[in-house]
Scaffold this motif. Structure first.
Motif, PDB file in Angstrom:
ATOM      1  N   ALA A  25       0.782  -1.307   0.051  1.00  0.00           N
ATOM      2  CA  ALA A  25       0.035   0.019  -0.071  1.00  0.00           C
ATOM      3  C   ALA A  25       0.812   1.229  -0.118  1.00  0.00           C
ATOM      4  O   ALA A  25       0.555   2.445  -0.625  1.00  0.00           O
ATOM      5  CB  ALA A  25      -0.788   0.079   1.101  1.00  0.00           C
ATOM      6  N   LEU A  28       2.443   2.022  -3.548  1.00  0.00           N
ATOM      7  CA  LEU A  28       1.260   2.371  -4.411  1.00  0.00           C
ATOM      8  C   LEU A  28       0.957   3.916  -4.104  1.00  0.00           C
ATOM      9  O   LEU A  28       0.520   4.898  -4.872  1.00  0.00           O
ATOM     10  CB  LEU A  28       0.170   1.428  -4.379  1.00  0.00           C
ATOM     11  CG  LEU A  28       0.267   0.287  -5.205  1.00  0.00           C
ATOM     12  CD1 LEU A  28      -0.865  -0.436  -5.045  1.00  0.00           C
ATOM     13  CD2 LEU A  28       0.508   0.403  -6.559  1.00  0.00           C
ATOM     14  N   SER A  29       0.860   4.189  -2.729  1.00  0.00           N
ATOM     15  CA  SER A  29       0.483   5.432  -2.379  1.00  0.00           C
ATOM     16  C   SER A  29       1.569   6.588  -2.648  1.00  0.00           C
ATOM     17  O   SER A  29       1.121   7.704  -3.315  1.00  0.00           O
ATOM     18  CB  SER A  29       0.289   5.453  -0.523  1.00  0.00           C
ATOM     19  OG  SER A  29      -0.188   6.706  -0.384  1.00  0.00           O
ATOM     20  N   GLY A  36      -4.043   4.267  -0.722  1.00  0.00           N
ATOM     21  CA  GLY A  36      -3.653   2.877  -0.512  1.00  0.00           C
ATOM     22  C   GLY A  36      -5.018   1.909  -0.156  1.00  0.00           C
ATOM     23  O   GLY A  36      -4.609   0.675   0.153  1.00  0.00           O
ATOM     24  N   VAL A  39      -6.043  -1.276  -1.942  1.00  0.00           N
ATOM     25  CA  VAL A  39      -5.178  -2.443  -1.705  1.00  0.00           C
ATOM     26  C   VAL A  39      -5.320  -3.045  -0.282  1.00  0.00           C
ATOM     27  O   VAL A  39      -5.541  -4.262  -0.191  1.00  0.00           O
ATOM     28  CB  VAL A  39      -3.536  -2.161  -1.799  1.00  0.00           C
ATOM     29  CG1 VAL A  39      -2.835  -3.366  -1.508  1.00  0.00           C
ATOM     30  CG2 VAL A  39      -3.317  -1.724  -3.193  1.00  0.00           C
ATOM     31  N   SER A  59      -8.377   0.545   7.423  1.00  0.00           N
ATOM     32  CA  SER A  59      -7.477   1.142   5.865  1.00  0.00           C
ATOM     33  C   SER A  59      -7.406   2.854   6.322  1.00  0.00           C
ATOM     34  O   SER A  59      -6.348   3.415   6.043  1.00  0.00           O
ATOM     35  CB  SER A  59      -8.255   0.786   4.687  1.00  0.00           C
ATOM     36  OG  SER A  59      -7.676   1.478   3.694  1.00  0.00           O
ATOM     37  N   ILE A  63      -3.936   5.152   6.672  1.00  0.00           N
ATOM     38  CA  ILE A  63      -3.574   5.841   5.636  1.00  0.00           C
ATOM     39  C   ILE A  63      -3.064   7.453   6.281  1.00  0.00           C
ATOM     40  O   ILE A  63      -2.184   7.970   5.426  1.00  0.00           O
ATOM     41  CB  ILE A  63      -5.031   6.530   4.918  1.00  0.00           C
ATOM     42  CG1 ILE A  63      -5.349   5.150   3.730  1.00  0.00           C
ATOM     43  CG2 ILE A  63      -4.776   7.766   4.042  1.00  0.00           C
ATOM     44  CD1 ILE A  63      -6.707   5.482   3.224  1.00  0.00           C
ATOM     45  N   THR A  66       0.559   7.033   6.429  1.00  0.00           N
ATOM     46  CA  THR A  66       1.185   6.648   5.056  1.00  0.00           C
ATOM     47  C   THR A  66       1.065   8.067   4.029  1.00  0.00           C
ATOM     48  O   THR A  66       2.169   8.631   3.337  1.00  0.00           O
ATOM     49  CB  THR A  66       0.191   5.903   4.406  1.00  0.00           C
ATOM     50  OG1 THR A  66       0.228   4.507   5.343  1.00  0.00           O
ATOM     51  CG2 THR A  66       1.028   5.333   3.175  1.00  0.00           C
ATOM     52  N   ALA A 221       3.794   0.964   5.647  1.00  0.00           N
ATOM     53  CA  ALA A 221       3.700   1.588   4.579  1.00  0.00           C
ATOM     54  C   ALA A 221       4.468   2.783   4.621  1.00  0.00           C
ATOM     55  O   ALA A 221       4.956   3.171   3.318  1.00  0.00           O
ATOM     56  CB  ALA A 221       2.093   2.203   4.500  1.00  0.00           C
ATOM     57  N   THR A 225       6.391   4.296   1.017  1.00  0.00           N
ATOM     58  CA  THR A 225       5.849   5.411   0.395  1.00  0.00           C
ATOM     59  C   THR A 225       6.905   6.480   0.146  1.00  0.00           C
ATOM     60  O   THR A 225       6.918   6.703  -1.208  1.00  0.00           O
ATOM     61  CB  THR A 225       4.889   6.219   1.699  1.00  0.00           C
ATOM     62  OG1 THR A 225       4.101   5.426   2.223  1.00  0.00           O
ATOM     63  CG2 THR A 225       4.128   7.236   1.001  1.00  0.00           C
TER      64      THR A 225
END
Length: 274
Positions: A25, A28-29, A36, A39, A59, A63, A66, A221, A225
């Protein structure tokens, strides 16, 4: 008062799964400027047996750290539009309330298909409009109003469909507002922080968040990141668009499958009621 949902134990499998989910995650973030959640949520459901609501709440909490690391990473290359991000966040907070209110009143199937159509248009546009790395997001009264409206739309869709803001904000900032891909991603991540904090507070009150899983995912994450954000700065904008289009295609397929599943269940219910 209802009892809290059962929680998985802190087993090695639980810990390693959360760390693996967080690493994916975070990458991708940073790379795409998204939260993310696309995911994190399905993997928590599939691998750890979380229900959809608890996975979404966990989630959202993950975040926060992240997105914070992502913002710092993009800010180091001067790729964050601070005031536009705050305008987007203000609109998103209002939109989330609208989405929550509309949730029981609007057909989820129709919304999902409409969102798939939106993503299809965006995917095609990403191959037509290649953002310039020199482009800036110039602020004016008209642009400011447009950003607030975009925030409201994003927040509403987030409340209705549970999609992250970056999936909507990043392509619209590039295609409509003329921002560079890096500024769009950095600004999107900054917009998510107040929205995610607000949503997490509500989820904790409703016991829809596993804070242990959120902490493990969030910390993991954070380690990838910055790597994702760095990769975004060194790849060609066209390649960045192609990768983002592939990511959006994955999201569109997920949404289409959910819509098809919901339609089948709706057809099955009347037969079962007879």
């Amino acid at each position: 008062m209802s009892e809290a949902p059962p929680r998985a134990g802190m087993t090695p499998r639980f810990i390693l799964t959360c760390i693996g989910v967080g690493l994916a995650a975070g990458l991708l973030s940073g790379l795409f400027g998204v939260g993310g959640g696309t995911v994190i949520v399905p993997l928590l459901v599939l691998l750890l047996g979380f229900d959809q609501r608890r996975a979404a709440g966990t989630s959202l909490a993950a975040i926060v750290p992240t997105a914070t690391v992502g913002v710092i990473s993009y800010a180091l290359t001067d790729s964050v539009a601070w005031i536009p991000a705050l305008l987007l966040a203000a609109g998103a907070v209002v939109g989330a309330q609208i989405g929550t209110w509309l949730l029981p009143r609007v057909s989820q199937v129709a919304l999902r298909w409409a969102f798939v159509g939106f993503l299809a248009v965006v995917i095609v546009s990403l191959f037509v409009v290649i953002p310039s790395r020199d482009a800036v997001l110039e602020l004016s009264w008209l642009v400011g109003i447009g950003l607030v409206v975009l925030g409201v739309i994003t927040g509403t869709l987030a409340g209705l469909l549970g999609v992250g803001g970056g999936i909507i904000v990043v392509p619209v900032l590039v295609l409509v507002f003329g921002a560079s891909d890096l500024i769009a991603k950095g600004t999107s991540l900054l917009m998510m922080i107040p929205t995610a904090v607000s949503g997490t507070i509500g989820n904790i009150r409703r016991r829809n968040t596993d804070l242990r899983a959120a902490a493990l995912i969030g910390v993991a994450a954070c380690t990838t990141t910055a790597l994702g954000a760095w990769i975004a700065t060194i790849i060609d904008p066209l390649l960045g668009n192609i990768l983002f289009a592939a990511f959006l295609t994955f999201i569109a397929v997920q949404m289409a499958l959910r819509a098809i599943r919901a339609q089948r269940e709706a057809r099955r219910r009347p037969k079962e009621d007879r």
